[in-house]
Write a protein that holds these residues in place. Structure first.
Motif, short mmCIF file in Angstrom:
data_model
loop_
_atom_site.label_atom_id
_atom_site.label_comp_id
_atom_site.label_asym_id
_atom_site.label_seq_id
_atom_site.Cartn_x
_atom_site.Cartn_y
_atom_site.Cartn_z
N LEU A 142 0.84 -1.20 0.00
CA LEU A 142 0.00 0.00 0.00
C LEU A 142 0.88 1.25 0.00
O LEU A 142 1.96 1.26 0.60
CB LEU A 142 -0.90 0.03 1.24
N GLU A 143 0.39 2.31 -0.63
CA GLU A 143 1.09 3.59 -0.62
C GLU A 143 0.08 4.69 -0.34
O GLU A 143 -0.82 4.95 -1.13
CB GLU A 143 1.78 3.84 -1.97
N ARG A 144 0.23 5.33 0.82
CA ARG A 144 -0.73 6.36 1.24
C ARG A 144 -0.01 7.48 1.99
O ARG A 144 1.08 7.29 2.53
CB ARG A 144 -1.78 5.77 2.19
N VAL A 145 -0.67 8.62 2.07
CA VAL A 145 -0.20 9.75 2.88
C VAL A 145 -0.81 9.65 4.27
O VAL A 145 -2.00 9.32 4.42
CB VAL A 145 -0.58 11.09 2.24
N SER A 146 -0.03 9.92 5.30
CA SER A 146 -0.56 9.91 6.66
C SER A 146 0.30 10.79 7.57
O SER A 146 1.35 11.30 7.16
CB SER A 146 -0.61 8.48 7.21
N SER A 147 -0.17 10.95 8.81
CA SER A 147 0.55 11.71 9.83
C SER A 147 -0.04 11.33 11.18
O SER A 147 -1.09 10.69 11.26
CB SER A 147 0.40 13.22 9.60
N PHE A 148 0.64 11.73 12.27
CA PHE A 148 0.14 11.41 13.60
C PHE A 148 0.27 12.61 14.52
O PHE A 148 1.06 13.53 14.28
CB PHE A 148 0.89 10.21 14.21
N GLN A 149 -0.52 12.59 15.59
CA GLN A 149 -0.47 13.64 16.60
C GLN A 149 0.22 13.09 17.84
O GLN A 149 -0.14 12.02 18.35
CB GLN A 149 -1.89 14.09 16.95
N ASN A 150 1.23 13.82 18.34
CA ASN A 150 1.95 13.34 19.52
C ASN A 150 1.32 13.85 20.81
O ASN A 150 0.31 14.56 20.79
CB ASN A 150 3.44 13.69 19.43
N GLN A 151 1.95 13.51 21.94
CA GLN A 151 1.35 13.84 23.23
C GLN A 151 1.36 15.34 23.51
O GLN A 151 0.62 15.82 24.37
CB GLN A 151 2.07 13.09 24.36
N LEU A 152 2.16 16.11 22.77
CA LEU A 152 2.19 17.56 22.93
C LEU A 152 1.21 18.25 21.98
O LEU A 152 1.23 19.47 21.84
CB LEU A 152 3.61 18.09 22.70
N LEU A 153 0.38 17.43 21.31
CA LEU A 153 -0.65 17.89 20.37
C LEU A 153 -0.06 18.41 19.06
O LEU A 153 -0.77 19.02 18.25
CB LEU A 153 -1.53 18.98 21.01
N ASN A 154 1.23 18.17 18.84
CA ASN A 154 1.85 18.55 17.58
C ASN A 154 1.62 17.45 16.54
O ASN A 154 1.53 16.27 16.88
CB ASN A 154 3.36 18.77 17.75
N TRP A 155 1.57 17.85 15.28
CA TRP A 155 1.43 16.89 14.19
C TRP A 155 2.80 16.56 13.63
O TRP A 155 3.60 17.45 13.35
CB TRP A 155 0.51 17.43 13.10
N ARG A 156 3.07 15.27 13.47
CA ARG A 156 4.39 14.81 13.03
C ARG A 156 4.24 13.72 11.97
O ARG A 156 3.18 13.11 11.81
CB ARG A 156 5.18 14.26 14.22
N GLY A 157 5.32 13.47 11.28
CA GLY A 157 5.41 12.34 10.37
C GLY A 157 4.61 12.46 9.09
O GLY A 157 4.36 11.45 8.42
N HIS A 158 4.22 13.67 8.71
CA HIS A 158 3.39 13.80 7.51
C HIS A 158 4.20 13.47 6.26
O HIS A 158 5.30 13.98 6.05
CB HIS A 158 2.83 15.22 7.39
#
Length: 425
Positions: free
Chosen positions: A288-304
């Motif tokens: 699979l190939e998709r775009v994604s990201s996650f929210q860390n415990q400091l409410l910042n968005w990372r890994g986009h």
């Protein structure tokens, strides 16, 4: 005239049990003319960097070394024990600050047990060293009052401050720093008013030196965790050597070896089989190939970015599948582990809408393992391309994931080395 310390030495010579004579002499010991120390941070469970730094420290013998926090990936007991074992190689004193990763999953209690209070200060020569706690992304009022009192009471010629999260991010358009901007502004003002020479921190995985209104800020977050900047921007694995004497402060960044994980293989253990899969093996499966990201415990968005990988469901099918009450445990090379339920691996319609497919990613933005330094990695692929803390809460079984620790990023296990199916006994 240079003053020297005088030590009275009494030597008694005994021959055949008889005291023959007593000699009195004075040994002149030169006074201390400075202080030297190493600074580094964000090893996050990679002990290879600590081993390198210990080797240099044991040879050069600085007065101490300082770890600016994120000693562990997620504050688990086995991770603290691993870093303590690595630190036992140092033959000089080791001081630490607590990082946000060290606080996870009850890690604050473990940090206190193993390393002591998160805020303290000490003096060597004409220098005062202050350590305070920013691991939550903010500084509470009592901590702020203690910090101001500590700095105001010191009359040392040189004042140095250590913490984990810096008050500002030196990178343009980036904000990987304190969540409370008012706190950050107060800290900067405090450092300036009390004439702090240098503030050392980590958290941002890079090397950077900047000066604001006479205060030098040094970020040293390159002891092992994946880097947050290009080489040209300061994204290097390193530690900092600092020398302080009457002529001033000298700071030198020294390169460390790039962390070596066996990033292109993963072990899968299940009901009927135990296999080791290489990158070539994974590429033979449905990718699979998709775009994604996650929210860390400091409410910042990372890994986009764009991820490529294979479904975890396809991997467990290789070793016999998953029963309704089974748990899938994903373990990284540094010992961090996360448990997932059948609903994560085979999501129903409602969970799929929230988390999407759960994959083992081996490529990020066109870079595959082993060159991708965070891989292999667990990645969720929700339709909105954003896996939030709330998404994590809604797709975590009791006692797992965000039901234990509220961080979408914690579910995205990096450095994956093993995936195993565990049957409830």
């Amino acid at each position: 005239m240079t003053r020297r310390m005088q030590v009275l030495v009494i030597a008694v010579v005994i021959i055949s049990g008889l005291t023959v004579s007593v000699f009195l002499s004075r040994i002149l010991i030169p006074p201390r003319t400075g202080v030297s120390f190493y600074v580094f941070g964000d090893s996050q469970g990679y002990q290879g960097g600590l081993t390198e730094i210990a080797r240099d420290a044991n040879q050069e013998r600085p007065d101490f070394v300082f770890h600016c926090g994120d000693l562990t990936p997620f504050g688990q007991e086995n991770q603290y024990l691993a870093v303590l074992k690595a630190m036992s190689a140092f033959q000089v004193p080791v001081y630490t600050a607590v990082g946000n990763h060290d606080m996870r999953e009850g890690g604050s209690v473990r940090y206190l047990e193993h390393f002591g209070p998160a805020s303290y200060s000490f003096d060597i020569w004409s220098a005062h060293f202050t350590v305070f706690n920013t691991s939550t992304g903010d500084v509470d009022e009592s901590e702020m009052e203690w910090l101001e009192q500590d700095l105001s009471q010191s009359e040392a010629e040189f004042k140095f401050v250590f913490t984990h999260i810096p008050p500002f991010d030196p990178r343009p358009s980036q904000n990987h720093t304190l969540t409370n901007t008012t706190t950050a502004e107060r800290l900067v003002s405090l450092f300036e008013s009390h004439k702090v020479n240098t503030v050392f921190s980590g958290h941002i995985h890079m090397y950077n030196v900047s000066v604001r209104n006479g205060v030098r800020y040094v970020i040293s977050g390159g002891a092992g965790a994946s880097l947050h900047a290009t080489t040209e921007e300061g994204g290097i694995y390193h530690y900092v050597s600092v020398t302080v004497d009457d002529s001033g402060v000298s700071i030198d960044a020294r390169l460390l070896d790039t962390p070596s994980w066996e990033r292109d293989t993963v072990v899968i253990t299940g009901h009927s089989d135990h296999v080791t899969l290489t990158l070539e093996d994974l590429l033979s499966l449905d990718v699979l190939e998709r775009v994604s990201s996650f929210q860390n415990q400091l409410l910042n968005w990372r890994g986009h970015g764009t991820y490529r990988g294979v479904r975890i469901s396809d991997l467990v099918e290789v070793v016999g599948g998953l029963n309704p009450n089974d748990t899938v445990r994903v373990t990284s090379f540094d010992g961090f582990a996360q448990d997932f339920c059948q609903g994560n691996v085979y999501p129903n319609a409602s969970w799929f809408e929230i988390q999407g497919d759960m994959i083992l990613a081996f490529e990020f933005n066109g870079t595959s393992v082993p060159d991708w330094t965070d891989g292999m990695r667990i990645v969720m692929l929700p339709g909105d391309e954003a896996y939030s803390i709330e998404d994590c809460v809604q797709t975590s079984a009791p006692g797992m994931g965000c039901d234990v620790y509220p961080s979408g990023g914690a579910r995205w296990v990096r450095f994956v080395s093993r995936i195993e199916v565990i049957t409830e006994s």
